[in-house]
Motif scaffolding. Structure first.
Motif, PDB file in Angstrom:
ATOM      1  N   THR A  64       0.733  -1.175  -0.017  1.00 60.79           N
ATOM      2  CA  THR A  64       0.127  -0.200   0.033  1.00 60.79           C
ATOM      3  C   THR A  64       1.121   1.339   0.019  1.00 60.79           C
ATOM      4  OG1 THR A  64      -0.114   0.143   2.396  1.00 60.79           O
ATOM      5  CG2 THR A  64      -1.730  -1.270   1.356  1.00 60.79           C
ATOM      6  N   PHE A  65       0.310   2.384  -0.436  1.00 61.98           N
ATOM      7  CA  PHE A  65       0.976   3.710  -0.232  1.00 61.98           C
ATOM      8  C   PHE A  65       1.744   3.979   1.029  1.00 61.98           C
ATOM      9  CE2 PHE A  65       1.289   8.274   0.697  1.00 61.98           C
ATOM     10  CZ  PHE A  65       2.153   8.679  -0.231  1.00 61.98           C
ATOM     11  N   GLU A  66       0.996   3.902   2.066  1.00 60.67           N
ATOM     12  CA  GLU A  66       1.521   3.945   3.463  1.00 60.67           C
ATOM     13  C   GLU A  66       2.887   2.871   3.529  1.00 60.67           C
ATOM     14  OE1 GLU A  66      -1.396   4.041   2.864  1.00 60.67           O
ATOM     15  OE2 GLU A  66      -2.275   5.881   3.116  1.00 60.67           O
ATOM     16  N   ALA A  67       2.620   1.721   3.438  1.00 62.70           N
ATOM     17  CA  ALA A  67       3.754   0.708   3.384  1.00 62.70           C
ATOM     18  C   ALA A  67       4.880   1.040   2.527  1.00 62.70           C
ATOM     19  CB  ALA A  67       3.192  -0.591   3.332  1.00 62.70           C
ATOM     20  N   GLN A  68       4.593   1.281   1.493  1.00 62.39           N
ATOM     21  CA  GLN A  68       5.714   1.829   0.665  1.00 62.39           C
ATOM     22  C   GLN A  68       6.565   2.994   1.006  1.00 62.39           C
ATOM     23  OE1 GLN A  68       4.521   2.832  -3.341  1.00 62.39           O
ATOM     24  NE2 GLN A  68       3.702   0.637  -3.804  1.00 62.39           N
ATOM     25  N   GLU A  69       5.794   3.980   1.582  1.00 61.45           N
ATOM     26  CA  GLU A  69       6.398   5.091   2.247  1.00 61.45           C
ATOM     27  C   GLU A  69       7.441   4.810   3.558  1.00 61.45           C
ATOM     28  OE1 GLU A  69       6.628   8.374   0.782  1.00 61.45           O
ATOM     29  OE2 GLU A  69       5.932   6.845  -0.888  1.00 61.45           O
ATOM     30  N   ALA A  70       6.827   3.872   4.328  1.00 62.06           N
ATOM     31  CA  ALA A  70       7.320   3.326   5.516  1.00 62.06           C
ATOM     32  C   ALA A  70       8.681   2.782   5.106  1.00 62.06           C
ATOM     33  CB  ALA A  70       6.546   2.516   6.453  1.00 62.06           C
ATOM     34  N   LEU A  71       8.340   1.721   4.094  1.00 56.06           N
ATOM     35  CA  LEU A  71       9.772   1.043   3.807  1.00 56.06           C
ATOM     36  C   LEU A  71      10.746   1.865   3.355  1.00 56.06           C
ATOM     37  CD1 LEU A  71      11.050  -1.925   3.173  1.00 56.06           C
ATOM     38  CD2 LEU A  71       9.847  -1.914   1.092  1.00 56.06           C
ATOM     39  N   GLY A  72      10.309   2.783   2.309  1.00 55.35           N
ATOM     40  CA  GLY A  72      11.142   3.671   1.521  1.00 55.35           C
ATOM     41  C   GLY A  72      11.944   4.517   2.720  1.00 55.35           C
ATOM     42  N   GLY A  73      11.300   5.046   3.565  1.00 57.37           N
ATOM     43  CA  GLY A  73      11.897   5.799   4.774  1.00 57.37           C
ATOM     44  C   GLY A  73      12.910   5.063   5.301  1.00 57.37           C
ATOM     45  N   SER A  74      12.367   3.881   5.838  1.00 57.80           N
ATOM     46  CA  SER A  74      13.378   3.126   6.910  1.00 57.80           C
ATOM     47  C   SER A  74      14.463   2.648   6.104  1.00 57.80           C
ATOM     48  CB  SER A  74      12.576   2.023   7.276  1.00 57.80           C
ATOM     49  OG  SER A  74      11.400   2.280   7.999  1.00 57.80           O
ATOM     50  N   LEU A  75      14.314   2.231   4.788  1.00 62.41           N
ATOM     51  CA  LEU A  75      15.535   1.897   4.339  1.00 62.41           C
ATOM     52  C   LEU A  75      16.436   2.972   3.773  1.00 62.41           C
ATOM     53  CD1 LEU A  75      14.073  -1.211   1.878  1.00 62.41           C
ATOM     54  CD2 LEU A  75      15.483  -1.221   4.032  1.00 62.41           C
ATOM     55  N   TRP A 136      19.037   2.227  -4.676  1.00 60.03           N
ATOM     56  CA  TRP A 136      17.495   2.078  -4.588  1.00 60.03           C
ATOM     57  C   TRP A 136      17.100   3.081  -3.785  1.00 60.03           C
ATOM     58  CZ3 TRP A 136      13.994   1.638  -0.595  1.00 60.03           C
ATOM     59  CH2 TRP A 136      12.673   1.309  -1.014  1.00 60.03           C
ATOM     60  N   ALA A 137      17.499   3.592  -2.541  1.00 59.49           N
ATOM     61  CA  ALA A 137      17.237   4.598  -1.632  1.00 59.49           C
ATOM     62  C   ALA A 137      17.256   6.001  -2.508  1.00 59.49           C
ATOM     63  CB  ALA A 137      17.618   4.678  -0.433  1.00 59.49           C
ATOM     64  N   SER A 138      18.571   6.241  -3.248  1.00 60.64           N
ATOM     65  CA  SER A 138      18.575   7.583  -3.783  1.00 60.64           C
ATOM     66  C   SER A 138      17.664   7.600  -5.029  1.00 60.64           C
ATOM     67  CB  SER A 138      20.254   7.495  -4.370  1.00 60.64           C
ATOM     68  OG  SER A 138      20.267   8.779  -5.044  1.00 60.64           O
ATOM     69  N   VAL A 139      17.410   6.461  -5.642  1.00 64.11           N
ATOM     70  CA  VAL A 139      16.516   6.683  -6.982  1.00 64.11           C
ATOM     71  C   VAL A 139      15.235   6.823  -6.575  1.00 64.11           C
ATOM     72  CG1 VAL A 139      15.763   5.252  -8.793  1.00 64.11           C
ATOM     73  CG2 VAL A 139      18.038   5.281  -8.435  1.00 64.11           C
ATOM     74  N   HIS A 140      14.954   6.104  -5.302  1.00 63.51           N
ATOM     75  CA  HIS A 140      13.528   6.477  -4.981  1.00 63.51           C
ATOM     76  C   HIS A 140      13.278   7.572  -4.398  1.00 63.51           C
ATOM     77  CE1 HIS A 140       9.827   5.216  -2.615  1.00 63.51           C
ATOM     78  NE2 HIS A 140      10.313   5.961  -1.700  1.00 63.51           N
ATOM     79  N   ALA A 141      14.200   8.336  -3.868  1.00 67.34           N
ATOM     80  CA  ALA A 141      14.147   9.724  -3.323  1.00 67.34           C
ATOM     81  C   ALA A 141      14.214  10.721  -4.552  1.00 67.34           C
ATOM     82  CB  ALA A 141      15.324  10.158  -2.384  1.00 67.34           C
ATOM     83  N   ALA A 196      17.014  13.124   4.608  1.00 70.42           N
ATOM     84  CA  ALA A 196      15.801  14.027   4.665  1.00 70.42           C
ATOM     85  C   ALA A 196      14.502  13.632   3.968  1.00 70.42           C
ATOM     86  CB  ALA A 196      16.313  15.636   4.169  1.00 70.42           C
ATOM     87  N   TYR A 197      14.892  13.031   2.839  1.00 67.01           N
ATOM     88  CA  TYR A 197      13.547  12.476   1.907  1.00 67.01           C
ATOM     89  C   TYR A 197      13.338  11.297   2.706  1.00 67.01           C
ATOM     90  CZ  TYR A 197      11.034  11.715  -2.129  1.00 67.01           C
ATOM     91  OH  TYR A 197       9.877  11.796  -2.988  1.00 67.01           O
ATOM     92  N   GLN A 203       7.107  10.624   7.449  1.00 67.79           N
ATOM     93  CA  GLN A 203       5.923  11.248   7.732  1.00 67.79           C
ATOM     94  C   GLN A 203       4.903  11.059   6.919  1.00 67.79           C
ATOM     95  OE1 GLN A 203       8.395  15.133   7.275  1.00 67.79           O
ATOM     96  NE2 GLN A 203       7.778  15.438   9.467  1.00 67.79           N
ATOM     97  N   GLU A 204       5.274  10.838   5.709  1.00 69.44           N
ATOM     98  CA  GLU A 204       3.761  10.497   4.816  1.00 69.44           C
ATOM     99  C   GLU A 204       3.179   9.162   5.083  1.00 69.44           C
ATOM    100  OE1 GLU A 204       5.236  10.820   0.794  1.00 69.44           O
ATOM    101  OE2 GLU A 204       4.424  12.706   0.448  1.00 69.44           O
ATOM    102  N   ALA A 205       4.049   8.347   5.857  1.00 70.29           N
ATOM    103  CA  ALA A 205       3.333   7.152   6.259  1.00 70.29           C
ATOM    104  C   ALA A 205       2.763   7.107   7.498  1.00 70.29           C
ATOM    105  CB  ALA A 205       4.595   6.081   6.050  1.00 70.29           C
ATOM    106  N   ASP A 206       2.827   8.508   8.153  1.00 71.06           N
ATOM    107  CA  ASP A 206       2.141   8.873   9.465  1.00 71.06           C
ATOM    108  C   ASP A 206       3.142   7.977  10.476  1.00 71.06           C
ATOM    109  OD1 ASP A 206       0.344  10.176  10.746  1.00 71.06           O
ATOM    110  OD2 ASP A 206      -0.920   8.889  10.953  1.00 71.06           O
ATOM    111  N   TRP A 207       4.276   7.698  10.411  1.00 72.66           N
ATOM    112  CA  TRP A 207       5.018   6.957  11.372  1.00 72.66           C
ATOM    113  C   TRP A 207       5.689   8.211  12.293  1.00 72.66           C
ATOM    114  CZ3 TRP A 207       8.487   2.372  10.370  1.00 72.66           C
ATOM    115  CH2 TRP A 207       7.650   1.350  10.097  1.00 72.66           C
ATOM    116  N   ILE A 208       5.843   9.507  11.673  1.00 70.63           N
ATOM    117  CA  ILE A 208       6.487  10.744  12.309  1.00 70.63           C
ATOM    118  C   ILE A 208       5.515  11.875  12.190  1.00 70.63           C
ATOM    119  CG2 ILE A 208       8.426  12.057  12.442  1.00 70.63           C
ATOM    120  CD1 ILE A 208      10.161   9.684  11.539  1.00 70.63           C
ATOM    121  N   PRO A 209       5.272  12.544  13.217  1.00 72.01           N
ATOM    122  CA  PRO A 209       4.445  13.603  12.810  1.00 72.01           C
ATOM    123  C   PRO A 209       5.162  14.993  12.171  1.00 72.01           C
ATOM    124  CG  PRO A 209       5.073  13.818  15.123  1.00 72.01           C
ATOM    125  CD  PRO A 209       5.778  12.253  14.519  1.00 72.01           C
TER     126      PRO A 209
END
Length: 291
Positions: A64-75, A136-141, A196-197, A203-209
């Motif tokens: 899902t979008f939220e899961a993608q953002e959480a995975l992308g941010g964490s990695l 992957w992280a840089s291309v994703h960002a 930063a990205y 934040q978009e995954a709502d893990w951080i306010p």
């Protein structure tokens, strides 16, 4: 695109140097019979790194979008940690990388074929996995819907392979200590943008306010879809409307990390210079009789 080119060049050159040193040492010591296991280990390491990158890319598309953002941010945060450790490690060990690899290879030669495959795999595999994650992280960002980030990475890797071959042939000499210092410094700047990205993704995954708490918004001055907005995003992962937390994390990472990294470490004169001799080596040089 330049930022991704730099990642491919910097990470790829480390792996190329490792391969260059291993192959040149075996050729110089007359152990060409050990080249096949070395190439096997290198091939397995590259295949695993590519598989890891594909798993990250295609596996994340099923979320899902939220899961993608959480995975992308964490990695992204994990990748920044790994690349930060890597640039400091390479700057510290560039002086004696050759002798360290020679020692490991001597031990592997004594143990047999399996040890040779494992030595080459471990030497290249660590670099490959780190590269796959950070790329992957840089291309994703920096992704803007075009293949330019991946093209930049591919060009950087191709340049690294060419430089590695030139090192092996003895056609190129550079001060590796300075090279890894300056490219490492630029990579720290790129990593700050990825960090930063990554925070923004969380934040978009709502893990951080704080997603709506913007530090500034200059989208009118630097439109994200303009050529210069795209350039800044591709090189520095620049965002015209970052959150307060993004800017804070970016500054807290970049300023002290770059200051520590660029501080003098006292490389002895000539120690940072590495020249890998060609296959002829000293056999082509014979003493002449005095007339």
């Amino acid at each position: 695109m330049f930022g991704n080119y730099l990642i491919g060049l910097r990470e790829g050159l480390e792996a190329s140097l490792v391969v260059c040193i291993l192959i040149a040492y075996l050729v110089k010591t007359g152990r060409r019979d050990a080249l096949k296991p070395i190439w096997t280990g290198i091939g397995v390491a590259i295949a695993i790194a590519l598989g890891f990158g594909c798993a990250l890319e295609f596996g994340s598309q099923e979320l899902t979008f939220e899961a993608q953002e959480a995975l992308g941010g964490s990695l992204s945060i994990v990748a920044v940690g790994l690349v930060t450790w890597m640039v400091f490690w390479m700057r510290r060990t560039a002086r004696h990388l050759k002798s360290e690899l020679h020692g490991k290879l001597d031990a592997a030669l004594a143990m047999g074929t399996g040890a040779l495959v494992a030595t080459a795999f471990l030497a290249v595999g660590r670099e490959g996995l780190e590269t796959a994650l950070f790329v992957w992280a840089s291309v994703h960002a920096a992704s803007d819907g075009t293949p330019r980030p991946l093209i930049g990475v591919a060009l950087g890797l191709a340049t690294a392979v060419l430089l590695g071959w030139l090192f092996y042939r003895g056609a190129l000499k550079i001060n590796l200590a300075k090279f890894f210092t300056w490219t490492g410094g630029m990579l720290v700047v790129v990593a700050a943008g990825v960090l930063a990205y990554g925070v923004h993704d969380l934040q978009e995954a709502d893990w951080i306010p704080g997603l709506r708490n913007l530090a500034f918004d200059i989208s009118g001055t630097i439109p994200p879809d303009s050529w210069y907005g795209t350039l800044l995003k591709g090189v520095l992962n620049f965002q015209p409307d970052p959150t307060v937390l993004q800017v804070t994390v970016w500054a807290l990472y970049l300023v002290p990390t770059l200051a520590i990294f660029l501080a003098p470490v006292g490389f002895p004169s000539g120690k940072g210079k590495v020249k890998v001799p060609d296959e002829q080596g000293s056999r082509g040089s014979q003493p002449t009789k005095a007339s």
